[in-house]
Design a protein around this motif. Structure first.
Motif, short mmCIF file in Angstrom:
data_model
loop_
_atom_site.label_atom_id
_atom_site.label_comp_id
_atom_site.label_asym_id
_atom_site.label_seq_id
_atom_site.Cartn_x
_atom_site.Cartn_y
_atom_site.Cartn_z
N VAL A 1 6.46 94.55 108.32
CA VAL A 1 6.49 94.47 109.83
C VAL A 1 5.70 93.45 110.43
O VAL A 1 5.83 92.53 111.01
N HIS A 2 4.44 93.59 109.96
CA HIS A 2 3.20 92.82 110.51
C HIS A 2 3.36 91.46 110.03
O HIS A 2 3.27 90.52 110.62
N ASP A 3 3.39 91.29 108.57
CA ASP A 3 3.48 90.17 107.97
C ASP A 3 4.42 89.26 108.43
O ASP A 3 4.14 87.79 108.53
N LEU A 4 5.65 89.63 108.68
CA LEU A 4 6.73 88.85 109.06
C LEU A 4 6.87 88.59 110.48
O LEU A 4 7.72 87.82 111.03
N GLY A 5 5.99 88.91 111.16
CA GLY A 5 6.08 88.59 112.71
C GLY A 5 5.10 87.84 113.25
O GLY A 5 4.11 87.33 112.49
N PRO A 6 5.19 87.52 114.53
CA PRO A 6 4.02 86.62 115.21
C PRO A 6 2.70 86.90 115.15
O PRO A 6 1.67 86.22 115.55
N ARG A 7 2.43 88.15 114.82
CA ARG A 7 0.91 88.79 114.90
C ARG A 7 0.30 88.85 113.42
O ARG A 7 -0.58 89.44 113.11
N ALA A 8 0.94 88.05 112.58
CA ALA A 8 0.72 88.08 111.16
C ALA A 8 -0.80 87.64 110.92
O ALA A 8 -1.59 88.21 110.00
N HIS A 9 -1.41 86.85 111.76
CA HIS A 9 -2.73 86.26 111.56
C HIS A 9 -3.75 87.17 112.33
O HIS A 9 -4.91 87.01 112.06
#
Length: 311
Positions: free
Chosen positions: A49-57
């Motif tokens: 969920v984190h990696d695929l979202g806009p907060r991945a970085h």
């Protein structure tokens, strides 16, 4: 710990649907509640969920609520100022501050004490934390993903979990089915684990033979995905070359699978008998064999069973 770049593996309808839904949830920035038995891969899904979202970085910070001593929950979540309590020689940032700009993963949220639940709810709603012993609040920009292997609905009904926090967390919901409900995924998971270990160890371990495949399908995998990975790791202690036979299993797994051993010819005969009894209705035959439809088709190919076969 085996890693597959946080891939969500499986060919079962449930896992195919999950993979299709994940990017939508990730883009939404909604708070996520992940449910499932121990070992089903809840942290891996949270990471996805984190990696695929806009907060991945941004950072992905995981906190196991079940491992928090009661007296340190607030300090772990919100941090503490220097001198806030005996032994607090320096100021420490809590997990929520560490997750600023990224994702905070609260594993085993059902284990959190009621007092901490109230303070967590306030922090989520206000996006502000106050370190223990601190004089002012600190703004945080985080996405919260929580996970549990318990029924939060049941806990709410019995007064063991705050209803307001439950509804705040239960916005986007992901329910991970146990492996016993999707046996067609066992081979996929084991193959992926073996492939990674082959690359790691420069080994040449192959696929299970038909007898061992039957054992894998018959076992209910109470440890879920984690138990499959444990099997793969155990096989590489003394890795076989090529096809994996029952005799290649480490003793603990050999004892575990021993009750499921039957001759391949017996399984083929049972399959043909089930098909004949159901007039070759594959859905009914799969149910009679306690298999998924995918497993039935794999066995048909494995044993070269065709409709024209003579019984």
């Amino acid at each position: 710990m085996l890693q597959h770049a946080h891939a969500i593996l499986g060919i079962s309808p449930a896992m195919v649907a999950l993979r299709g839904y994940l990017p939508k949830i990730a883009r939404s920035l909604a708070t996520v509640l992940i449910t499932g038995e121990t070992g089903t891969g809840k942290e891996r899904v949270a990471q996805a969920v984190h990696d695929l979202g806009p907060r991945a970085h941004g950072p992905f910070i995981a906190l196991n609520c079940a491992a928090l001593p009661e007296g340190l929950i607030e300090s772990e979540l919100f941090g503490h100022a220097r001198g806030a309590f005996t032994g607090a020689h320096v100021a420490v940032r809590g997990h929520m501050a560490q997750a600023d700009g990224g994702t905070l993963f609260l594993d085993e949220i059902g284990e959190m004490r009621p007092q901490a639940q109230a303070k967590l709810l306030r922090a989520i709603e206000t996006r502000e934390i106050r370190p223990v012993g601190g004089q002012r609040g600190v703004a945080v920009d985080i996405r919260v993903v929580a996970a549990t292997n318990q029924s939060l609905e049941g806990m709410v009904a019995h007064g063991l979990f705050r209803a307001d926090l439950y509804y705040r967390l239960n916005v986007a919901r992901l329910d991970l089915p146990p492996l016993r409900d999707r046996p067609e995924d066992v081979g996929v998971l084991l193959s992926a684990a073996i492939g990674e270990l082959n690359r790691r160890d420069d080994a040449d371990v192959g696929r299970p033979d038909p007898e061992l495949e039957h054992c894998l399908a018959a076992h209910d995998w109470p440890g879920n995905v984690r138990e499959v990975r444990n099997l793969a790791e155990a096989l590489f202690i003394d890795p076989p070359r090529g096809t994996i036979h029952f005799a290649d299993l480490p003793p603990a797994f050999a004892r575990l699978f021993a009750p499921y051993r039957i001759a391949v010819s017996d399984e083929r005969a049972r399959l043909v008998a089930a098909l004949t009894a159901t007039h070759w209705n594959k859905a009914q035959a799969a149910k009679a064999m306690n298999w998924s439809r995918m497993t039935l088709y794999r066995k048909l190919a494995q044993y070269h069973v065709e409709h024209s076969i003579e019984v």
